[in-house]
Scaffold this motif. Structure first.
Motif, PDB file in Angstrom:
ATOM      1  N   LEU A   1       5.474 -16.335  10.874  1.00 23.90           N
ATOM      2  CA  LEU A   1       4.282 -15.487  10.776  1.00 23.90           C
ATOM      3  C   LEU A   1       2.978 -16.263  10.611  1.00 23.90           C
ATOM      4  O   LEU A   1       1.907 -15.675  10.556  1.00 23.90           O
ATOM      5  N   GLY A   2       3.062 -17.569  10.532  1.00 21.82           N
ATOM      6  CA  GLY A   2       1.846 -18.375  10.490  1.00 21.82           C
ATOM      7  C   GLY A   2       1.347 -18.611   9.075  1.00 21.82           C
ATOM      8  O   GLY A   2       1.652 -17.851   8.143  1.00 21.82           O
ATOM      9  N   ALA A   3       0.548 -19.674   8.974  1.00 25.63           N
ATOM     10  CA  ALA A   3       0.050 -20.067   7.644  1.00 25.63           C
ATOM     11  C   ALA A   3      -0.918 -19.035   7.077  1.00 25.63           C
ATOM     12  O   ALA A   3      -0.897 -18.723   5.878  1.00 25.63           O
ATOM     13  N   ASN A   4      -1.797 -18.516   7.967  1.00 22.18           N
ATOM     14  CA  ASN A   4      -2.779 -17.547   7.460  1.00 22.18           C
ATOM     15  C   ASN A   4      -2.092 -16.347   6.822  1.00 22.18           C
ATOM     16  O   ASN A   4      -2.458 -15.898   5.728  1.00 22.18           O
ATOM     17  N   TRP A   5      -1.142 -15.818   7.522  1.00 22.75           N
ATOM     18  CA  TRP A   5      -0.436 -14.625   7.020  1.00 22.75           C
ATOM     19  C   TRP A   5       0.215 -14.932   5.670  1.00 22.75           C
ATOM     20  O   TRP A   5       0.092 -14.165   4.711  1.00 22.75           O
ATOM     21  N   VAL A   6       0.895 -16.065   5.594  1.00 22.63           N
ATOM     22  CA  VAL A   6       1.615 -16.424   4.368  1.00 22.63           C
ATOM     23  C   VAL A   6       0.639 -16.619   3.205  1.00 22.63           C
ATOM     24  O   VAL A   6       0.844 -16.103   2.098  1.00 22.63           O
ATOM     25  N   ILE A   7      -0.456 -17.336   3.462  1.00 29.08           N
ATOM     26  CA  ILE A   7      -1.406 -17.625   2.374  1.00 29.08           C
ATOM     27  C   ILE A   7      -2.071 -16.334   1.893  1.00 29.08           C
ATOM     28  O   ILE A   7      -2.146 -16.068   0.678  1.00 29.08           O
ATOM     29  N   VAL A   8      -2.537 -15.534   2.839  1.00 29.37           N
ATOM     30  CA  VAL A   8      -3.245 -14.286   2.438  1.00 29.37           C
ATOM     31  C   VAL A   8      -2.299 -13.345   1.705  1.00 29.37           C
ATOM     32  O   VAL A   8      -2.637 -12.795   0.645  1.00 29.37           O
ATOM     33  N   THR A   9      -1.107 -13.171   2.269  1.00 31.91           N
ATOM     34  CA  THR A   9      -0.152 -12.264   1.617  1.00 31.91           C
ATOM     35  C   THR A   9       0.205 -12.764   0.224  1.00 31.91           C
ATOM     36  O   THR A   9       0.236 -11.986  -0.756  1.00 31.91           O
ATOM     37  N   THR A  10       0.456 -14.050   0.128  1.00 29.14           N
ATOM     38  CA  THR A  10       0.851 -14.608  -1.163  1.00 29.14           C
ATOM     39  C   THR A  10      -0.267 -14.485  -2.183  1.00 29.14           C
ATOM     40  O   THR A  10      -0.037 -14.082  -3.330  1.00 29.14           O
ATOM     41  N   PHE A  11      -1.497 -14.814  -1.754  1.00 28.67           N
ATOM     42  CA  PHE A  11      -2.602 -14.769  -2.724  1.00 28.67           C
ATOM     43  C   PHE A  11      -2.893 -13.332  -3.170  1.00 28.67           C
ATOM     44  O   PHE A  11      -3.066 -13.067  -4.372  1.00 28.67           O
ATOM     45  N   ILE A  12      -2.951 -12.399  -2.217  1.00 32.00           N
ATOM     46  CA  ILE A  12      -3.260 -11.011  -2.602  1.00 32.00           C
ATOM     47  C   ILE A  12      -2.155 -10.447  -3.494  1.00 32.00           C
ATOM     48  O   ILE A  12      -2.404  -9.811  -4.523  1.00 32.00           O
ATOM     49  N   GLY A  13      -0.893 -10.722  -3.107  1.00 32.20           N
ATOM     50  CA  GLY A  13       0.231 -10.238  -3.928  1.00 32.20           C
ATOM     51  C   GLY A  13       0.195 -10.845  -5.322  1.00 32.20           C
ATOM     52  O   GLY A  13       0.369 -10.139  -6.331  1.00 32.20           O
ATOM     53  N   ALA A  14      -0.053 -12.162  -5.380  1.00 27.11           N
ATOM     54  CA  ALA A  14      -0.106 -12.824  -6.689  1.00 27.11           C
ATOM     55  C   ALA A  14      -1.272 -12.301  -7.513  1.00 27.11           C
ATOM     56  O   ALA A  14      -1.165 -12.126  -8.736  1.00 27.11           O
ATOM     57  N   LEU A  15      -2.385 -12.020  -6.842  1.00 24.41           N
ATOM     58  CA  LEU A  15      -3.544 -11.488  -7.553  1.00 24.41           C
ATOM     59  C   LEU A  15      -3.225 -10.123  -8.161  1.00 24.41           C
ATOM     60  O   LEU A  15      -3.557  -9.858  -9.334  1.00 24.41           O
ATOM     61  N   VAL A  16      -2.570  -9.278  -7.376  1.00 24.35           N
ATOM     62  CA  VAL A  16      -2.192  -7.960  -7.897  1.00 24.35           C
ATOM     63  C   VAL A  16      -1.271  -8.119  -9.103  1.00 24.35           C
ATOM     64  O   VAL A  16      -1.449  -7.461 -10.154  1.00 24.35           O
ATOM     65  N   PHE A  17      -0.288  -8.994  -8.979  1.00 24.00           N
ATOM     66  CA  PHE A  17       0.663  -9.193 -10.073  1.00 24.00           C
ATOM     67  C   PHE A  17      -0.038  -9.722 -11.323  1.00 24.00           C
ATOM     68  O   PHE A  17       0.151  -9.201 -12.436  1.00 24.00           O
ATOM     69  N   HIS A  18      -0.881 -10.723 -11.175  1.00 26.47           N
ATOM     70  CA  HIS A  18      -1.534 -11.335 -12.342  1.00 26.47           C
ATOM     71  C   HIS A  18      -2.558 -10.398 -12.975  1.00 26.47           C
ATOM     72  O   HIS A  18      -2.704 -10.383 -14.195  1.00 26.47           O
ATOM     73  N   LEU A  19      -3.274  -9.653 -12.126  1.00 24.85           N
ATOM     74  CA  LEU A  19      -4.239  -8.709 -12.689  1.00 24.85           C
ATOM     75  C   LEU A  19      -3.512  -7.629 -13.500  1.00 24.85           C
ATOM     76  O   LEU A  19      -3.947  -7.263 -14.603  1.00 24.85           O
ATOM     77  N   THR A  20      -2.408  -7.135 -12.953  1.00 22.68           N
ATOM     78  CA  THR A  20      -1.646  -6.123 -13.689  1.00 22.68           C
ATOM     79  C   THR A  20      -1.102  -6.702 -14.986  1.00 22.68           C
ATOM     80  O   THR A  20      -1.136  -6.052 -16.046  1.00 22.68           O
ATOM     81  N   LEU A  21      -0.622  -7.939 -14.872  1.00 24.85           N
ATOM     82  CA  LEU A  21      -0.098  -8.591 -16.071  1.00 24.85           C
ATOM     83  C   LEU A  21      -1.199  -8.789 -17.119  1.00 24.85           C
ATOM     84  O   LEU A  21      -0.969  -8.618 -18.330  1.00 24.85           O
ATOM     85  N   ALA A  22      -2.422  -9.117 -16.648  1.00 23.13           N
ATOM     86  CA  ALA A  22      -3.541  -9.279 -17.580  1.00 23.13           C
ATOM     87  C   ALA A  22      -3.862  -7.958 -18.262  1.00 23.13           C
ATOM     88  O   ALA A  22      -4.147  -7.916 -19.470  1.00 23.13           O
ATOM     89  N   VAL A  23      -3.780  -6.886 -17.493  1.00 23.84           N
ATOM     90  CA  VAL A  23      -4.081  -5.565 -18.075  1.00 23.84           C
ATOM     91  C   VAL A  23      -3.060  -5.201 -19.143  1.00 23.84           C
ATOM     92  O   VAL A  23      -3.409  -4.803 -20.263  1.00 23.84           O
ATOM     93  N   VAL A  24      -1.783  -5.361 -18.829  1.00 23.51           N
ATOM     94  CA  VAL A  24      -0.763  -4.953 -19.794  1.00 23.51           C
ATOM     95  C   VAL A  24      -0.631  -5.957 -20.941  1.00 23.51           C
ATOM     96  O   VAL A  24      -0.081  -5.615 -21.987  1.00 23.51           O
ATOM     97  N   ASP A  25      -1.115  -7.183 -20.737  1.00 19.76           N
ATOM     98  CA  ASP A  25      -1.086  -8.146 -21.844  1.00 19.76           C
ATOM     99  C   ASP A  25      -2.203  -7.891 -22.848  1.00 19.76           C
ATOM    100  O   ASP A  25      -2.016  -8.036 -24.052  1.00 19.76           O
TER     101      ASP A  25
END
Lengths: 269, 168
Positions: free
Chosen positions: B104-128
């Motif tokens: 799927l290419g580097a762009n797809w992997v980087i964008v998907t990974t960063f946005i997904g990680a951002l969602v996870f970390h932001l949610t974790l920050a909220v519940v922490d």
């Protein structure tokens, strides 16, 4: 039912997401004290806000009932204030030779022939048997029995009483009675035939029975009819609704001791 | 394979890598997220949702953090189908495509990974943090941690990439 199932199917992913999120949050809130306190503060604030909004709407919708209740309370307080203002001391009118004091009726006549009225003033308030009683400035009755704090009143609306009245300011004087047939109609009997009583004429107390000063209004002439060859009977409509009276005025003559002595029959030696 | 990868990463993260944070709270990578990002995008949304929930549950059990990772994993699992749909190629995903650089290419992997990680970390920050006045201070570390997680996931991508056979 099928439509409901289709709706659930259409939103199955959203429902599953909400269910899993709810499960996760419940685990979190159950085990994390900080999260629990924050959650309760959040939900408490939200429920308080909802409750305040609901109360605001409820208050708005119940405005008419509250206004009616406040009006009733206002009327009751005003009546109580009036009672307090009226429960003062005797006020003397030396020009008329009478003094007066306010009182409150606690049992009104009910239209039966022999019903007495009760008022909240008695011997402790210098009320005596024979004092006249007014209601709304109209003759109401006379005190026939006195207790320490209460007194019994014989009202005009009673078959036991006879009241000396005058038709108009300078008309004939005749005894007024009630024949217990119609509470809206008293009878002036033995009115001299020469007296001209017209319907609408006001009937006043004459003062001759020593219970009222003269000139206290009693009622108005309704009809006249011949009674025998020398007298006529006059039907009088009372000016007062005796069953709804509340505030009274007790009347007592100034210097009544001297008057009462002189009013006794003369004893000839 | 997907479940095995997830279990292995959760165990590794809980036992060895959880405390590897070179700049403190600013760089707290979630290595186990790589297992979720390796879920093939052509799978159904329920699989991704359950995978996110399961990853969070496994992390909570392994690390003794009741509910924090479950909430974050569920949010990420519920967001992944939308993210995959937004970043899908014009002709859609092919059945054989895997979420790696080669397919799927580097762009797809980087964008998907960063946005997904951002969602996870932001949610974790909220519940922490939970409390609103602490939330603003927790946002910046969440963003840097998401970037750090992206870097770690890319490193894992490179380590797990199939070696190319040179043909003569």
């Amino acid at each position: 039912m099928r439509n409901l199932w289709l709706l659930l199917q259409r939103h199955a992913f959203l429902l599953a997401f909400v269910a899993l999120l709810g499960l996760s949050l419940s685990v979190l809130v159950r085990h994390d004290g900080s999260a629990r306190s924050s959650w309760f503060a959040l939900t408490g604030g939200a429920s308080a806000s909802l409750e305040a909004q609901r109360r605001q709407w409820s208050d708005y919708l119940q405005l008419a009932e509250r206004n009616a209740a406040l009006s009733e309370e206002n009327a009751a307080l005003r009546s109580r204030l009036l009672s307090l203002e009226m429960s003062g001391v005797w006020k003397a009118d030396s020009s008329l030779g009478w003094r007066s004091r306010a009182g409150v009726l606690i049992k009104a006549p009910d239209g039966l022939p022999s019903t007495m009225a009760l008022a909240r003033l008695g011997a402790a308030d210098s009320i005596h048997i024979g004092d006249g009683v007014l209601a709304s400035g109209v003759a109401f009755g006379t005190v026939v029995d006195v207790g320490e704090r209460y007194s019994r009143i014989l009202p005009l609306l009673n078959t036991a009483g006879t009241w000396s009245c005058r038709i108009g300011r300078n008309g004939a004087v005749a005894p007024l009675r009630w024949d217990c047939r119609d509470p809206e109609r008293f009878q002036l009997s033995d009115v001299p035939r020469y007296s001209t009583a017209q319907p609408g004429d006001t009937v006043y107390t004459s003062g001759f029975d020593l219970r009222f000063p003269e000139g206290i209004p009693v009622g108005t002439v309704q009809t006249t009819s011949q009674s025998g060859s020398d007298f006529q009977q006059v039907q009088v409509a009372p000016l007062l609704d005796f069953t709804s009276a509340r505030h009274l005025e007790f009347l007592a003559p100034l210097g009544s001791a001297e008057r009462d002595v002189l009013a006794q029959p003369l004893r000839t030696p | 394979m997907m479940v095995l990868r997830m279990v292995l990463l959760v165990v590794l993260h809980a036992m060895l890598l959880a405390d590897v944070a070179p700049f403190g709270q600013w760089t707290r990578p979630q290595w186990a997220l790589w297992a979720l990002f390796m879920v093939p995008p052509q799978l159904g949304p329920f699989t991704k949702l359950l995978a996110g929930f399961g990853l969070g549950l496994a992390l909570d059990i392994a690390m003794g953090t009741y509910g924090h990772h479950m909430v974050a994993g569920t949010v990420l699992g519920g967001f992944l189908p939308t993210l995959h749909q937004l970043l899908s190629p014009r002709e859609g995903y092919e059945v054989t495509q895997r979420p790696n650089f080669r397919d799927l290419g580097a762009n797809w992997v980087i964008v998907t990974t960063f946005i997904g990680a951002l969602v996870f970390h932001l949610t974790l920050a909220v519940v922490d943090t939970w409390h609103a006045h602490l939330m603003i201070g927790a946002l910046a570390p969440a963003v840097t941690s998401a970037a750090w997680t992206t870097a770690c996931c890319l490193l894992l991508h490179l380590l797990a990439a199939p070696s190319r056979t040179r043909t003569t």
